[in-house]
Design an enzyme around this catalytic site. Structure first.
Site, PDB file in Angstrom:
ATOM      1  N   HIS A 105       7.920   6.693  15.590  1.00 22.71           N
ATOM      2  CA  HIS A 105       8.609   7.342  16.712  1.00 22.71           C
ATOM      3  C   HIS A 105      10.099   7.017  16.783  1.00 22.71           C
ATOM      4  O   HIS A 105      10.646   6.811  17.874  1.00 22.71           O
ATOM      5  CB  HIS A 105       7.935   6.971  18.036  1.00 22.71           C
ATOM      6  CG  HIS A 105       6.613   7.630  18.262  1.00 22.71           C
ATOM      7  ND1 HIS A 105       6.269   8.847  17.714  1.00 22.71           N
ATOM      8  CD2 HIS A 105       5.519   7.223  18.989  1.00 22.71           C
ATOM      9  CE1 HIS A 105       5.044   9.172  18.111  1.00 22.71           C
ATOM     10  NE2 HIS A 105       4.571   8.209  18.870  1.00 22.71           N
ATOM     11  N   HIS A 175       6.531  12.905  24.732  1.00 30.64           N
ATOM     12  CA  HIS A 175       5.329  12.064  24.674  1.00 30.64           C
ATOM     13  C   HIS A 175       4.743  11.822  26.070  1.00 30.64           C
ATOM     14  O   HIS A 175       4.353  10.699  26.400  1.00 30.64           O
ATOM     15  CB  HIS A 175       5.664  10.728  23.997  1.00 30.64           C
ATOM     16  CG  HIS A 175       4.507  10.076  23.314  1.00 30.64           C
ATOM     17  ND1 HIS A 175       3.439   9.558  24.006  1.00 30.64           N
ATOM     18  CD2 HIS A 175       4.240   9.850  22.006  1.00 30.64           C
ATOM     19  CE1 HIS A 175       2.577   9.022  23.154  1.00 30.64           C
ATOM     20  NE2 HIS A 175       3.037   9.198  21.931  1.00 30.64           N
ATOM     21  N   GLU A 309       1.562  16.352  21.537  1.00 32.38           N
ATOM     22  CA  GLU A 309       2.887  16.219  20.943  1.00 32.38           C
ATOM     23  C   GLU A 309       3.128  17.339  19.928  1.00 32.38           C
ATOM     24  O   GLU A 309       2.635  17.284  18.808  1.00 32.38           O
ATOM     25  CB  GLU A 309       3.005  14.843  20.281  1.00 32.38           C
ATOM     26  CG  GLU A 309       2.723  13.681  21.229  1.00 32.38           C
ATOM     27  CD  GLU A 309       2.290  12.425  20.492  1.00 32.38           C
ATOM     28  OE1 GLU A 309       3.006  12.005  19.549  1.00 32.38           O
ATOM     29  OE2 GLU A 309       1.236  11.856  20.847  1.00 32.38           O
TER      30      GLU A 309
END
Length: 346
Positions: A105, A175, A309
């Protein structure tokens, strides 16, 4: 349409503000400029009771120490990059390894951990940030904008735009953890999901795609017809067990902007329809939700929220059969995802 700006705190002498967008239906979306993080989405249930349908914290301090990417924009690359490195044009780049030996991420200080500039616009807020060459190991100075808008039809849109002065990697996503019961009063096991998807990516023991695109037929990954989230949680199917009994997998979308992702919760009557131009959605059922904090007074626990996502495929740089996430110098990156909030029809 109203947009209300309020002080939310300070970080390293930078001011953090919240921006609450309110439409004429009474739906509210609140975002802070730390991580472009969605902190609240207030929508009605079938009895016209308005509640929050995303997991959130109460204070900036809670978000500063968050390890769950709660409601935030993640990047430069959403998901994992194997070994925390990649090669572009014969040059090897080493990224921040923040998930064992892998990159996750965007790294230790990705887009979710910085303060963005913000500008109130018609119907929403536009956030912007310049990610410097070498930040978390990525090449190129990247200028990115993320725009949140809400319309009077109870549709939240997130528009992404970016340019770079050097070839780099980019695929970003939001997210948020959705829980349509409202104020997290029930877990998401009795939520149903429908996906227009025939294939998902098989994962290895480190949750990295193996490169194999598996068919959903005759597996707990078949959401082509409406199915309970609990199906995969209670299953002994290897891929469900691997990720902590549930889902943490990319699903390849068959179609775009065509009601391709639909989440429902029968008791509240709420529905969420997600449409995107991205090739995939990572479905994560909070199997590994860290338990250091409460959400809205509810103790953190597995299966309290579900992330949807929408993005390019994780670790795509290492798989020739995945759609590219390379952004060339001067090329414009654009993406949009729409979230439609509604009610079930009896």
């Amino acid at each position: 349409m109203q947009v209300i700006k309020e002080s939310y705190g300070q970080l390293d002498q930078q001011s953090v503000f919240s921006y609450t967008i309110i439409n004429d239906q009474g739906v509210e979306v609140t975002v802070i400029n730390y991580g472009c993080t969605i902190t609240r989405i207030i929508v009605p249930d079938k009895n016209n009771h308005y509640e929050n349908i995303v997991l959130n914290y109460e204070t900036l301090e809670d978000y500063l120490s968050d390890t769950n990417y709660l409601g935030a924009i993640v990047g430069r690359v959403g998901g994992r990059i194997k070994g925390g490195s990649f090669e572009l044009d014969g040059k090897e780049y080493t990224l921040m390894q923040n998930d064992g030996t892998h990159h996750l991420h965007g790294g230790k200080k990705g887009f979710d951990k910085v303060v963005w500039d913000a500008e109130i616009i018609e119907g929403g807020v536009c956030f912007s940030y310049v990610s410097k060459d070498g930040e978390e190991g990525y090449p190129g100075n990247l200028t990115i904008k993320v725009t949140y808008t809400l319309n009077h039809n109870n549709e939240l849109s997130i528009h992404y735009e970016a340019v770079t002065d050097q070839k780099t990697l980019l695929t970003v996503t939001n997210h948020s953890y959705f829980n349509l019961s409202g104020d997290a009063k029930r877990n998401i096991l009795n939520h149903t999901l429908t996906l227009k998807s025939d294939e998902f990516l098989e994962l290895d023991q480190d949750f990295i795609p193996t490169g194999h695109k598996a068919g959903v037929a005759n597996t707990p990954f078949d959401f082509r017809r409406e199915n309970l989230i609990e199906t995969g949680v209670t299953s002994n199917y290897r891929q469900n067990v691997l990720v902590g009994n549930g889902y943490d997998h990319p699903f390849l979308l068959n179609t775009n902007h065509d009601n391709e992702i639909v989440l429902k919760e029968k008791e509240s009557g709420r529905t969420l329809t997600v449409e995107t131009d991205e090739p995939a959605v990572i479905v994560y059922t909070s199997n590994m939700l860290q338990s250091e904090k409460d959400f809205q007074g509810v103790p953190s626990q597995k299966y309290l929220g579900i992330s949807l996502e929408t993005q390019g495929l994780p670790d795509a740089i290492h798989h020739a059969n995945f759609a590219s996430i390379i952004l060339d110098k001067g090329q414009r990156y654009t993406s949009v995802t729409h979230y439609k909030f509604g009610l079930m029809v009896d």
